[in-house]
Scaffold this motif. Structure first.
Motif, PDB file in Angstrom:
ATOM      1  N   UNK A 103     -57.032  44.360  69.916  1.00  0.00           N
ATOM      2  CA  UNK A 103     -55.776  45.116  69.889  1.00  0.00           C
ATOM      3  C   UNK A 103     -55.002  44.887  68.596  1.00  0.00           C
ATOM      4  N   UNK A 104     -55.026  43.673  68.069  1.00  0.00           N
ATOM      5  CA  UNK A 104     -54.259  43.384  66.859  1.00  0.00           C
ATOM      6  C   UNK A 104     -54.910  43.970  65.611  1.00  0.00           C
ATOM      7  N   UNK A 105     -56.226  44.142  65.656  1.00  0.00           N
ATOM      8  CA  UNK A 105     -56.964  44.635  64.487  1.00  0.00           C
ATOM      9  C   UNK A 105     -57.914  45.759  64.930  1.00  0.00           C
ATOM     10  N   UNK A 106     -57.364  46.905  65.331  1.00  0.00           N
ATOM     11  CA  UNK A 106     -58.210  47.975  65.855  1.00  0.00           C
ATOM     12  C   UNK A 106     -59.096  48.618  64.790  1.00  0.00           C
ATOM     13  N   UNK A 107     -58.843  48.324  63.516  1.00  0.00           N
ATOM     14  CA  UNK A 107     -59.679  48.869  62.446  1.00  0.00           C
ATOM     15  C   UNK A 107     -61.102  48.308  62.474  1.00  0.00           C
ATOM     16  N   UNK A 108     -61.295  47.180  63.143  1.00  0.00           N
ATOM     17  CA  UNK A 108     -62.576  46.470  63.093  1.00  0.00           C
ATOM     18  C   UNK A 108     -63.224  46.477  64.475  1.00  0.00           C
ATOM     19  N   UNK A 109     -64.484  46.898  64.528  1.00  0.00           N
ATOM     20  CA  UNK A 109     -65.286  46.855  65.757  1.00  0.00           C
ATOM     21  C   UNK A 109     -66.159  45.609  65.724  1.00  0.00           C
ATOM     22  N   UNK A 110     -66.314  44.962  66.878  1.00  0.00           N
ATOM     23  CA  UNK A 110     -67.055  43.709  66.958  1.00  0.00           C
ATOM     24  C   UNK A 110     -67.913  43.664  68.216  1.00  0.00           C
ATOM     25  N   UNK A 119     -74.401  41.452  62.222  1.00  0.00           N
ATOM     26  CA  UNK A 119     -74.317  42.626  63.096  1.00  0.00           C
ATOM     27  C   UNK A 119     -72.946  43.285  62.987  1.00  0.00           C
ATOM     28  N   UNK A 120     -71.901  42.476  62.998  1.00  0.00           N
ATOM     29  CA  UNK A 120     -70.547  43.025  62.951  1.00  0.00           C
ATOM     30  C   UNK A 120     -70.245  43.661  61.599  1.00  0.00           C
ATOM     31  N   UNK A 121     -70.749  43.062  60.536  1.00  0.00           N
ATOM     32  CA  UNK A 121     -70.553  43.656  59.211  1.00  0.00           C
ATOM     33  C   UNK A 121     -71.239  45.018  59.136  1.00  0.00           C
ATOM     34  N   UNK A 122     -72.465  45.091  59.646  1.00  0.00           N
ATOM     35  CA  UNK A 122     -73.187  46.369  59.642  1.00  0.00           C
ATOM     36  C   UNK A 122     -72.455  47.406  60.485  1.00  0.00           C
ATOM     37  N   UNK A 123     -71.897  46.967  61.610  1.00  0.00           N
ATOM     38  CA  UNK A 123     -71.163  47.865  62.497  1.00  0.00           C
ATOM     39  C   UNK A 123     -69.973  48.502  61.783  1.00  0.00           C
TER      40      UNK A 123
END
Length: 214
Positions: free
Chosen positions: A18-25, A115-119
């Motif tokens: 919620x605080x950083x919605x720009x990033x998917x993890x 994985x998260x960086x690629x996402x």
């Protein structure tokens, strides 16, 4: 090690904090099942908790700060130290850092960061092994929630201070852990970060970001 990426995909869901919605993890929803699954997968009991499977308050506050003030990061060589899920590294890459590395001693955390960086469509290097003791090759070091145990703090703090003395800015984001140094810290900002009782003893943490002085 067997295929860590497939293990992570099988035991997490893709979510946006919620605080950083720009990033998917790739994140777990509960700590006990992912901890048990990790022990079973590694055929080893008593392992460290799977910190990489959660976005912790310190990392969230760092990522929010970086994304809100990209000029502090753009063009710099950045290390996300004890990176966990890699949220700080990803935020730095999105903010225009010239080079980003994520350091972790847990191979699963490095796999999760990749994985998260690629996402998120960014490049993050994940060197193997403990970087503590390495010569300084960074302009900015991000350290989120690293002072939670005395042995950990004693291992990393002298090196981080040496990095500050070698010219790097070192930011420590701390949500009120017991072993945060009282001296040699310059306050940068304070953040109120929502969390869960699954991870913390309260639903809101006040996170301070300090610059570590040499």
């Amino acid at each position: 090690m067997r295929d860590p990426e497939n293990f992570i995909r099988a035991h997490t869901v893709i979510a946006r904090p919620a605080l950083v919605p720009e990033i998917a993890l790739h994140l777990a929803t509960e700590i006990t099942p992912i901890w048990q699954a990790t022990e079973s997968w590694l055929a080893q009991e008593g392992i460290e908790p799977p910190f990489w499977a959660f976005a912790w308050p310190g990392g969230l506050a760092l990522a929010r700060t970086v994304l809100d003030q990209p000029g502090l990061v753009a063009g710099k060589r950045v290390l996300d130290f004890a990176a966990g899920c890699g949220i700080g590294a990803i935020a730095a890459a999105l903010a225009g850092a010239a080079m980003v590395e994520a350091a972790e001693i847990d191979p699963l955390a490095l796999a999760a960061t990749r994985l998260n960086a690629a996402l998120n469509g960014v490049a993050v290097a994940t060197p193997d092994g403990d970087v503590v003791g390495s010569a300084c090759r960074w302009d900015l070091i991000l350290a989120g929630d690293v002072c939670y145990e005395a042995p950990m703090t004693g291992h990393i703090l002298p090196w981080l201070r040496a990095m500050a003395g070698a010219g790097a800015e070192v930011w420590i984001a701390d949500p009120g852990r017991a072993y945060l140094p009282k001296d040699g810290m310059a306050l940068i900002s304070t953040h109120r970060v929502a969390t869960t009782r699954e991870l913390e003893d309260r639903e809101l943490r006040e996170v301070t970001i300090h610059r570590l002085l040499p």
